[in-house]
Scaffold this motif. Structure first.
Motif, PDB file in Angstrom:
ATOM      1  N   ALA A 232      -6.384  15.770 -31.294  1.00 23.93           N
ATOM      2  CA  ALA A 232      -5.694  15.224 -29.858  1.00 23.93           C
ATOM      3  C   ALA A 232      -4.442  14.275 -30.551  1.00 23.93           C
ATOM      4  O   ALA A 232      -3.257  14.940 -28.611  1.00 23.93           O
ATOM      5  N   ASP A 233      -3.645  14.955 -31.224  1.00 24.50           N
ATOM      6  CA  ASP A 233      -2.302  14.691 -31.111  1.00 24.50           C
ATOM      7  C   ASP A 233      -1.747  13.642 -31.122  1.00 24.50           C
ATOM      8  O   ASP A 233      -0.402  13.277 -30.293  1.00 24.50           O
ATOM      9  N   VAL A 234      -2.103  13.125 -31.027  1.00 28.44           N
ATOM     10  CA  VAL A 234      -1.792  11.251 -30.019  1.00 28.44           C
ATOM     11  C   VAL A 234      -0.712   9.876 -31.040  1.00 28.44           C
ATOM     12  O   VAL A 234      -0.513   9.329 -31.124  1.00 28.44           O
ATOM     13  N   PHE A 235      -0.975  10.652 -32.705  1.00 30.52           N
ATOM     14  CA  PHE A 235      -0.691   9.598 -33.250  1.00 30.52           C
ATOM     15  C   PHE A 235       0.490  10.419 -34.439  1.00 30.52           C
ATOM     16  O   PHE A 235       0.837  11.953 -33.972  1.00 30.52           O
ATOM     17  N   GLU A 236       1.362  10.116 -34.881  1.00 22.31           N
ATOM     18  CA  GLU A 236       2.303  10.133 -35.464  1.00 22.31           C
ATOM     19  C   GLU A 236       2.094  10.279 -36.836  1.00 22.31           C
ATOM     20  O   GLU A 236       1.079   9.237 -37.636  1.00 22.31           O
ATOM     21  N   ILE A 237       1.686  11.597 -37.506  1.00 24.62           N
ATOM     22  CA  ILE A 237       1.199  11.690 -39.396  1.00 24.62           C
ATOM     23  C   ILE A 237       2.166  11.931 -40.076  1.00 24.62           C
ATOM     24  O   ILE A 237       3.364  12.409 -40.318  1.00 24.62           O
ATOM     25  N   ILE A 238       2.075  10.722 -41.217  1.00 19.94           N
ATOM     26  CA  ILE A 238       3.028  11.292 -42.749  1.00 19.94           C
ATOM     27  C   ILE A 238       1.835  11.497 -43.426  1.00 19.94           C
ATOM     28  O   ILE A 238       0.842  10.739 -43.554  1.00 19.94           O
ATOM     29  N   TYR A 239       2.318  12.018 -44.596  1.00 20.52           N
ATOM     30  CA  TYR A 239       1.831  12.353 -45.839  1.00 20.52           C
ATOM     31  C   TYR A 239       2.088  11.693 -47.229  1.00 20.52           C
ATOM     32  O   TYR A 239       3.428  11.491 -46.847  1.00 20.52           O
ATOM     33  N   VAL A 240       1.462  10.949 -47.229  1.00 18.79           N
ATOM     34  CA  VAL A 240       2.012  10.155 -48.476  1.00 18.79           C
ATOM     35  C   VAL A 240       0.639  10.150 -49.970  1.00 18.79           C
ATOM     36  O   VAL A 240      -0.277   9.960 -49.935  1.00 18.79           O
ATOM     37  N   GLY A 241       2.049  10.787 -51.078  1.00 20.88           N
ATOM     38  CA  GLY A 241       0.871  11.879 -51.474  1.00 20.88           C
ATOM     39  C   GLY A 241       0.375  13.177 -51.090  1.00 20.88           C
ATOM     40  O   GLY A 241       1.015  13.760 -49.921  1.00 20.88           O
ATOM     41  N   LYS A 242      -0.991  13.176 -51.369  1.00 23.09           N
ATOM     42  CA  LYS A 242      -2.177  13.752 -50.289  1.00 23.09           C
ATOM     43  C   LYS A 242      -2.655  13.616 -49.230  1.00 23.09           C
ATOM     44  O   LYS A 242      -3.242  14.277 -49.203  1.00 23.09           O
ATOM     45  N   GLN A 243      -2.712  12.293 -49.113  1.00 24.02           N
ATOM     46  CA  GLN A 243      -3.305  11.181 -48.402  1.00 24.02           C
ATOM     47  C   GLN A 243      -2.963  11.814 -46.625  1.00 24.02           C
ATOM     48  O   GLN A 243      -1.552  11.235 -46.620  1.00 24.02           O
ATOM     49  N   LYS A 244      -3.216  12.356 -45.488  1.00 21.58           N
ATOM     50  CA  LYS A 244      -2.896  12.020 -44.460  1.00 21.58           C
ATOM     51  C   LYS A 244      -3.285  10.695 -43.900  1.00 21.58           C
ATOM     52  O   LYS A 244      -4.169  10.163 -44.098  1.00 21.58           O
ATOM     53  N   ARG A 245      -2.099   9.749 -43.446  1.00 18.22           N
ATOM     54  CA  ARG A 245      -1.697   8.443 -42.602  1.00 18.22           C
ATOM     55  C   ARG A 245      -1.379   8.372 -41.601  1.00 18.22           C
ATOM     56  O   ARG A 245      -0.084   9.830 -41.222  1.00 18.22           O
ATOM     57  N   ILE A 246      -1.408   7.310 -40.737  1.00 12.90           N
ATOM     58  CA  ILE A 246      -0.979   7.904 -39.252  1.00 12.90           C
ATOM     59  C   ILE A 246       0.217   6.151 -39.095  1.00 12.90           C
ATOM     60  O   ILE A 246      -0.745   5.251 -39.782  1.00 12.90           O
ATOM     61  N   THR A 247       1.339   6.368 -38.773  1.00  8.34           N
ATOM     62  CA  THR A 247       2.168   5.379 -38.453  1.00  8.34           C
ATOM     63  C   THR A 247       1.707   4.540 -37.836  1.00  8.34           C
ATOM     64  O   THR A 247       1.396   4.434 -37.272  1.00  8.34           O
ATOM     65  N   LYS A 248       2.363   3.356 -37.855  1.00  4.33           N
ATOM     66  CA  LYS A 248       1.607   2.374 -37.383  1.00  4.33           C
ATOM     67  C   LYS A 248       2.588   1.713 -35.754  1.00  4.33           C
ATOM     68  O   LYS A 248       1.665   1.364 -34.940  1.00  4.33           O
ATOM     69  N   ALA A 249       3.529   2.098 -36.434  1.00  7.33           N
ATOM     70  CA  ALA A 249       4.437   2.836 -34.679  1.00  7.33           C
ATOM     71  C   ALA A 249       3.418   3.411 -33.823  1.00  7.33           C
ATOM     72  O   ALA A 249       4.147   3.189 -32.773  1.00  7.33           O
ATOM     73  N   SER A 250       3.417   4.568 -33.926  1.00  5.07           N
ATOM     74  CA  SER A 250       2.309   6.011 -33.417  1.00  5.07           C
ATOM     75  C   SER A 250       1.307   5.223 -32.594  1.00  5.07           C
ATOM     76  O   SER A 250       0.934   5.281 -31.556  1.00  5.07           O
ATOM     77  N   PHE A 251       0.528   3.690 -33.658  1.00  8.23           N
ATOM     78  CA  PHE A 251      -0.486   3.502 -33.246  1.00  8.23           C
ATOM     79  C   PHE A 251       0.030   2.384 -32.519  1.00  8.23           C
ATOM     80  O   PHE A 251      -1.433   2.584 -31.387  1.00  8.23           O
ATOM     81  N   GLU A 252       0.321   1.151 -32.707  1.00  9.55           N
ATOM     82  CA  GLU A 252       0.833   0.398 -31.140  1.00  9.55           C
ATOM     83  C   GLU A 252       1.130   1.411 -30.370  1.00  9.55           C
ATOM     84  O   GLU A 252       0.715   1.037 -28.976  1.00  9.55           O
ATOM     85  N   LYS A 253       1.733   2.388 -29.666  1.00 12.49           N
ATOM     86  CA  LYS A 253       1.888   3.211 -29.087  1.00 12.49           C
ATOM     87  C   LYS A 253       0.937   3.523 -28.031  1.00 12.49           C
ATOM     88  O   LYS A 253       1.052   3.487 -27.054  1.00 12.49           O
ATOM     89  N   TRP A 254       0.138   4.206 -28.758  1.00 14.48           N
ATOM     90  CA  TRP A 254      -0.994   4.884 -28.542  1.00 14.48           C
ATOM     91  C   TRP A 254      -1.254   3.472 -27.861  1.00 14.48           C
ATOM     92  O   TRP A 254      -2.566   4.089 -26.392  1.00 14.48           O
ATOM     93  N   TYR A 255      -1.762   2.999 -28.691  1.00 12.72           N
ATOM     94  CA  TYR A 255      -3.153   1.740 -28.352  1.00 12.72           C
ATOM     95  C   TYR A 255      -2.665   0.909 -26.877  1.00 12.72           C
ATOM     96  O   TYR A 255      -3.338   0.338 -25.995  1.00 12.72           O
ATOM     97  N   GLY A 256      -1.722   0.343 -27.085  1.00 13.17           N
ATOM     98  CA  GLY A 256      -0.660   0.020 -25.694  1.00 13.17           C
ATOM     99  C   GLY A 256      -0.591   1.006 -24.015  1.00 13.17           C
ATOM    100  O   GLY A 256      -0.312   0.154 -23.318  1.00 13.17           O
ATOM    101  N   SER A 257      -1.577   2.227 -24.442  1.00 16.14           N
ATOM    102  CA  SER A 257      -1.204   3.575 -23.060  1.00 16.14           C
ATOM    103  C   SER A 257      -1.727   3.824 -23.025  1.00 16.14           C
ATOM    104  O   SER A 257      -2.446   4.389 -22.132  1.00 16.14           O
TER     105      SER A 257
END
Length: 217
Positions: A167-192
């Motif tokens: 649903a594109d609610v998080f900012e996604i980054i890749y660490v190696g081949k692993q897809k991860r959710i940035t903590k900043a975008s998680f906090e922003k989404w959670y508060g909204s």
């Protein structure tokens, strides 16, 4: 132009210019027999394929255009300069590591190189030195959550997390081949939103949780 692209040999002076060498040093390489030469109209010429093969199997000389030497050996050997770059330490420190931990070395055209397998074994056995790549990875890991971590935080299934990602609610980054959710975008989404709640702590603790680096993976 086509003749230039298809030529199979070059003059000694051309070879010297490629390496930034003067005439004496250029002919010294010829005398060492590092590559094949031919006589054409009474003039010595260097066979380009043999020159390139030599260049890819040595670390001592470097082309003026910046092309890295030793590419055929990069999976087997590391120069002192390579290790300096990987660990971001001085030449003196690299020499100390080689001597102190008895890293296996090999001479290549008069230049001492470290066996990559020996370096890798030493690197994995010690906590003191961290490669630039691992330091960057650690930084990115500290600034993000894995999908399972977010699932545990919210007390939901991984599929539910993947749904949110889609649903594109998080900012996604890749660490190696692993897809991860940035903590900043998680906090922003959670508060909204008010649908999801943290499973094992109060909402005001989310900032503290997002700073933790020791969550299970």
């Amino acid at each position: 132009m086509e003749g230039q692209q298809n030529k199979t040999s070059m003059s000694v002076m051309e070879m010297g210019r490629l390496l930034g060498l003067k005439k004496t040093d250029s002919y010294w390489l010829i005398k060492k027999g590092y590559f094949k030469t031919i006589q054409a109209a009474g003039v010595m010429r260097v066979m380009i394929d043999s020159f390139e093969d030599w260049y890819d199997h040595q670390f001592t000389y470097r082309k003026v255009d910046g092309t890295k030497p030793g590419q055929a050996l990069k999976d087997e050997l590391m120069t002192v300069s390579d290790i300096m770059e990987v660990l971001n330490i001085s030449r003196k420190s690299v020499e100390w590591v080689i001597h102190r931990y008895h890293l296996e070395t090999r001479m290549v055209y008069g230049k001492r190189c470290v066996e990559r397998s020996s370096f890798d074994r030493w690197y994995l056995s010690q906590p003191r030195y961290v490669s630039n790549a691992d330091a960057e990875k650690k930084k990115l890991m500290a600034l993000s959550f894995s999908m399972p971590e977010v699932a545990r935080l919210l007390g939901v299934t991984r599929n539910a997390v993947y749904y949110l990602v889609a649903a594109d609610v998080f900012e996604i980054i890749y660490v190696g081949k692993q897809k991860r959710i940035t903590k900043a975008s998680f906090e922003k989404w959670y508060g909204s939103q008010n649908r999801y709640k943290l499973a094992d702590c109060q909402p005001e603790q989310i900032a503290e949780r997002s700073e933790e680096n020791g969550l299970d993976h």
